[in-house]
Design a protein around this motif. Structure first.
Motif, short mmCIF file in Angstrom:
data_model
loop_
_atom_site.label_atom_id
_atom_site.label_comp_id
_atom_site.label_asym_id
_atom_site.label_seq_id
_atom_site.Cartn_x
_atom_site.Cartn_y
_atom_site.Cartn_z
N TYR A 217 13.65 -8.67 -2.47
CA TYR A 217 12.74 -8.48 -1.08
C TYR A 217 11.62 -9.15 -1.12
N LEU A 218 10.86 -8.97 -1.89
CA LEU A 218 9.60 -9.78 -1.80
C LEU A 218 9.50 -11.32 -2.13
N ASP A 219 10.47 -11.41 -2.72
CA ASP A 219 10.83 -13.34 -3.66
C ASP A 219 11.33 -13.95 -2.04
N ASN A 220 12.24 -13.67 -1.69
CA ASN A 220 12.69 -13.54 -0.57
C ASN A 220 12.43 -13.72 0.75
N HIS A 221 11.72 -12.46 1.35
CA HIS A 221 11.08 -12.15 2.65
C HIS A 221 9.46 -11.74 2.65
N GLY A 222 8.63 -11.65 1.29
CA GLY A 222 6.98 -11.38 1.77
C GLY A 222 7.04 -10.10 1.62
N LYS A 223 5.45 -10.01 2.17
CA LYS A 223 5.23 -8.08 3.10
C LYS A 223 4.91 -7.60 1.61
N ALA A 224 4.23 -8.10 1.25
CA ALA A 224 3.38 -7.75 -1.02
C ALA A 224 2.33 -6.96 -0.10
N VAL A 225 1.51 -7.15 0.73
CA VAL A 225 0.36 -6.03 0.50
C VAL A 225 0.92 -4.87 1.73
N SER A 226 2.05 -5.20 2.55
CA SER A 226 2.18 -3.99 2.59
C SER A 226 3.59 -2.84 2.38
N MET A 227 4.14 -3.47 0.86
CA MET A 227 4.72 -2.82 0.37
C MET A 227 3.81 -2.02 -0.50
N LEU A 228 2.27 -2.62 -1.06
CA LEU A 228 1.65 -1.93 -1.27
C LEU A 228 0.66 -0.26 -0.78
N ILE A 229 0.73 -0.70 0.65
CA ILE A 229 0.19 -0.02 1.49
C ILE A 229 1.25 1.33 1.97
N LEU A 230 2.19 1.26 1.81
CA LEU A 230 3.65 2.67 1.64
C LEU A 230 3.42 2.99 -0.02
N GLY A 231 3.23 2.61 -0.75
CA GLY A 231 3.22 3.12 -2.10
C GLY A 231 1.69 3.85 -2.22
N SER A 232 0.74 3.48 -1.18
CA SER A 232 -0.28 4.34 -1.48
C SER A 232 -0.38 5.83 -0.94
N LEU A 233 0.72 5.58 0.45
CA LEU A 233 0.87 7.02 1.60
C LEU A 233 2.05 7.13 0.63
N LEU A 234 3.03 6.68 0.17
CA LEU A 234 3.77 8.40 -0.92
C LEU A 234 2.96 8.49 -2.36
N LEU A 235 2.02 7.85 -2.71
CA LEU A 235 1.37 8.47 -3.73
C LEU A 235 0.28 9.49 -3.18
N ILE A 236 -0.57 9.86 -2.28
CA ILE A 236 -1.08 10.42 -1.53
C ILE A 236 -0.02 11.77 -0.99
N GLY A 237 0.46 11.78 -0.72
CA GLY A 237 1.65 13.01 -0.59
C GLY A 237 2.12 13.61 -1.55
N CYS A 238 2.52 12.74 -2.92
CA CYS A 238 3.49 13.52 -3.77
C CYS A 238 2.01 13.71 -4.36
N HIS A 239 1.18 13.68 -4.37
CA HIS A 239 -0.34 14.50 -5.60
C HIS A 239 -0.29 15.96 -4.53
N LEU A 240 -0.58 15.79 -3.31
CA LEU A 240 -1.55 16.98 -2.85
C LEU A 240 0.52 17.57 -2.92
N THR A 241 1.53 17.58 -2.53
CA THR A 241 3.23 18.12 -2.60
C THR A 241 2.71 19.11 -4.09
N PHE A 242 2.05 17.99 -5.24
CA PHE A 242 2.02 19.05 -6.12
C PHE A 242 1.10 19.63 -6.38
N ALA A 243 -0.37 19.60 -5.21
CA ALA A 243 -1.81 20.40 -5.89
C ALA A 243 -1.43 21.62 -5.13
N PHE A 244 -0.35 21.52 -4.03
CA PHE A 244 0.02 23.05 -2.64
C PHE A 244 0.89 23.45 -2.69
N ILE A 245 2.41 22.63 -2.68
CA ILE A 245 3.48 23.48 -1.84
C ILE A 245 4.07 23.59 -3.18
#
Length: 525
Positions: free
Chosen positions: A372-400
């Motif tokens: 998708y990145l090779d053909n359509h781009g949106k690299a920074v948007s992917m990084l932002i999405l990755g950060s959101l998922l990262l936050i959610g996962c660590h908070l799930t491990f910590a509290f849920i």
């Protein structure tokens, strides 16, 4: 041929990833058999990147790469990794116990001038001698490993520039990260083989794999040399390196944003991997199967690993099928194998076999993201999405996850879902971050640019394993069991790194739009 070259580089990194975390799934055994508490374990793990950060070895590695080329640097880095691996193996072996070398390490390196004053010493008073010597070997290994990392990135740029670069980088990291799963499955397997615990067997397994990595590098050496003879191009060393080039790289705000994103994101993942198995041991209710059952036998390890390879191979191959029937058939096989793998991990009732699922979803979706990145781009948007998922996962491990303590099935389901999503978020980084670097710097200093990013990243990889160990010891009672620790504080700390990465992602997107760097544009022109 470029895909063959990629496979050789990826297999070499696969072996190095296994050795990098070879002690991570047996942290509890290190405490029981070698007397390593969380601080000793974290200090040893952080030592991997000590020379890269404080002796600036990575900067020299970048210069060597730009002056000597991919072939020489890759061969050198693998040889250095093998030497460091051998030292670490001897440090945890029974031969080291009671030796004169153990006595020397007990009596020395308890105070390092300047480094102790700055609070960054790789050793401390009272640190077990085996941990000190293992840390020394890990430092050597780390020099080779990080040098190999920038060299592989540079090699992929050489073979894939103007082609499927994001797909190639993402695929290389996906295959390399199977090393994490391999390590999680086989390190405890070898440590407990034959009913007798021996942590040195696990490290010896890693040493053998590093010998294989050296062979892969030698084969790549001749392939790369043939490429140059066929294209008539000279190796990178013919393009002279200038110190002033570093200044040009450092003066670029886009470069700094990518570098800081890298250190924040990777610091929330790699240090976590080193403690993840122990974190699961402390938060899941696991009942060891009876010794005479199939789930406690050594053969179940082999079966589960074969199923894991089926998950990865079928899922990865599904992305390259032109026929929709074949694609969905392979995808179905991969999903069924993944469910089977998770069921086996639950039945085995071991934290390491549960966490080994970490890279599997990444292997499945990385080619999709790369394509998708090779053909359509949106690299920074992917990084932002990755950060959101990262936050959610660590908070799930910590509290849920702790809420399910006592629920044998519920806890494992939450753990599996969170680990898979965390692995998926990790796949967003190599597919989007690394192909962005050639857009920021001149071709002749790509090696130096990768080296500077890796150096900045290594500051986090040195600091956070150490911090997690210290926070664990500070927030838990003295003498607490290795499987009864409270991981809430370290996990919240890692989630905060994700928040910082998210903010920087939005800043990078704004800078890219303002300056027209082209980070959101496709790689294929």
């Amino acid at each position: 041929m470029r895909w063959t070259a990629l496979l050789l580089l990826a297999l070499a990194m696969f072996c190095s990833y296994i050795f990098m975390d070879i002690l991570s799934p047996i942290k509890d055994l290190m405490q029981e058999t070698r007397g390593w508490d969380s601080t000793a374990f974290g200090t040893m793990q952080g030592a991997e990147v000590f020379l890269n950060v404080f002796v600036f070895f990575l900067i020299f590695a970048g210069i060597i790469l730009d002056k000597m080329g991919v072939r020489f640097t890759m061969l050198l880095s693998t040889a250095v990794m093998l030497v460091g691996a051998c030292v670490k193996w001897y440090a945890v072996s029974d031969s080291f116990t009671g030796s004169g070398l153990e006595t020397w390490f007990n009596n020395n390196l308890n105070y390092i001038p300047i480094f102790d004053e700055l609070g960054v010493s790789p050793f401390y008073q009272g640190m077990p001698a085996s941990a000190k010597f293992a840390a020394s070997g890990f430092m050597i290994f780390g020099c080779g490993c990080e040098m190999a990392g920038i060299t592989v990135s540079r090699g992929i740029v050489k073979w894939f520039k103007g082609r499927e670069m994001a797909l190639a980088m993402g695929s290389e990291m996906a295959l390399a990260r199977l090393g994490v799963a391999t390590c999680m499955i086989f390190s405890p397997f070898f440590a407990r083989l034959g009913g007798e615990v021996s942590v040195s067997r696990s490290v010896a397994f890693g040493v053998v794999l590093m010998c294989i990595a050296l062979i892969m590098t030698i084969v790549y050496f001749f392939m790369d040399k043939k490429l140059d003879s066929q294209t008539g191009e000279a190796e990178e060393k013919d393009d002279p390196f200038k110190v002033s080039d570093i200044g040009k790289i450092l003066s670029d705000s886009g470069f700094w944003l990518v570098a800081l994103l890298c250190v924040l994101y990777y610091s929330a993942i790699f240090p976590f991997q080193k403690y993840a198995v122990n974190m699961l041991q402390c938060n899941l209710t696991l009942t060891e199967p009876t010794s005479d059952s199939f789930w406690a036998s050594p053969s179940v390890t082999i079966v589960q690993y074969v199923i894991m390879l089926l998950v990865a191979a079928a899922g990865f191959a599904s992305n390259f099928q032109k026929s929709s029937t074949k694609r969905f058939c392979l995808l179905g096989i991969s999903i069924l194998a993944l469910i089977t793998y998770c069921y086996m991990g639950f039945m085995r009732q071991t934290a390491e076999s549960i966490f080994a699922v970490f890279p599997l979803l990444a292997v499945l979706i990385t080619p999709i993201l790369g394509n998708y990145l090779d053909n359509h781009g949106k690299a920074v948007s992917m990084l932002i999405l990755g950060s959101l998922l990262l936050i959610g996962c660590h908070l799930t491990f910590a509290f849920i996850l702790p809420l399910f303590k006592g629920s044998a099935v519920g806890g494992v389901i939450v753990a599996y879902a969170t680990i898979l999503v965390l692995g998926a978020s990790f796949s967003l980084v190599p597919a989007s971050l690394w192909p962005s670097v050639p857009k920021l710097v001149d071709a002749k200093v790509i090696g130096s640019a990768y080296a500077l990013i890796f150096w900045i990243q290594n500051i986090g990889l040195w600091l956070f394993p150490l911090l997690i160990g210290k926070v664990l010891d500070a927030t838990n009672p003295a003498g607490a069991s290795a499987t009864e620790l409270d991981y809430t504080a370290p996990l919240v700390m890692l989630a905060c790194l994700g928040v910082a990465a998210l903010i920087l992602g939005f800043v990078l997107k704004a800078v890219d739009k303002k300056k027209g760097i082209g980070l959101e544009e496709p790689n294929i022109k």
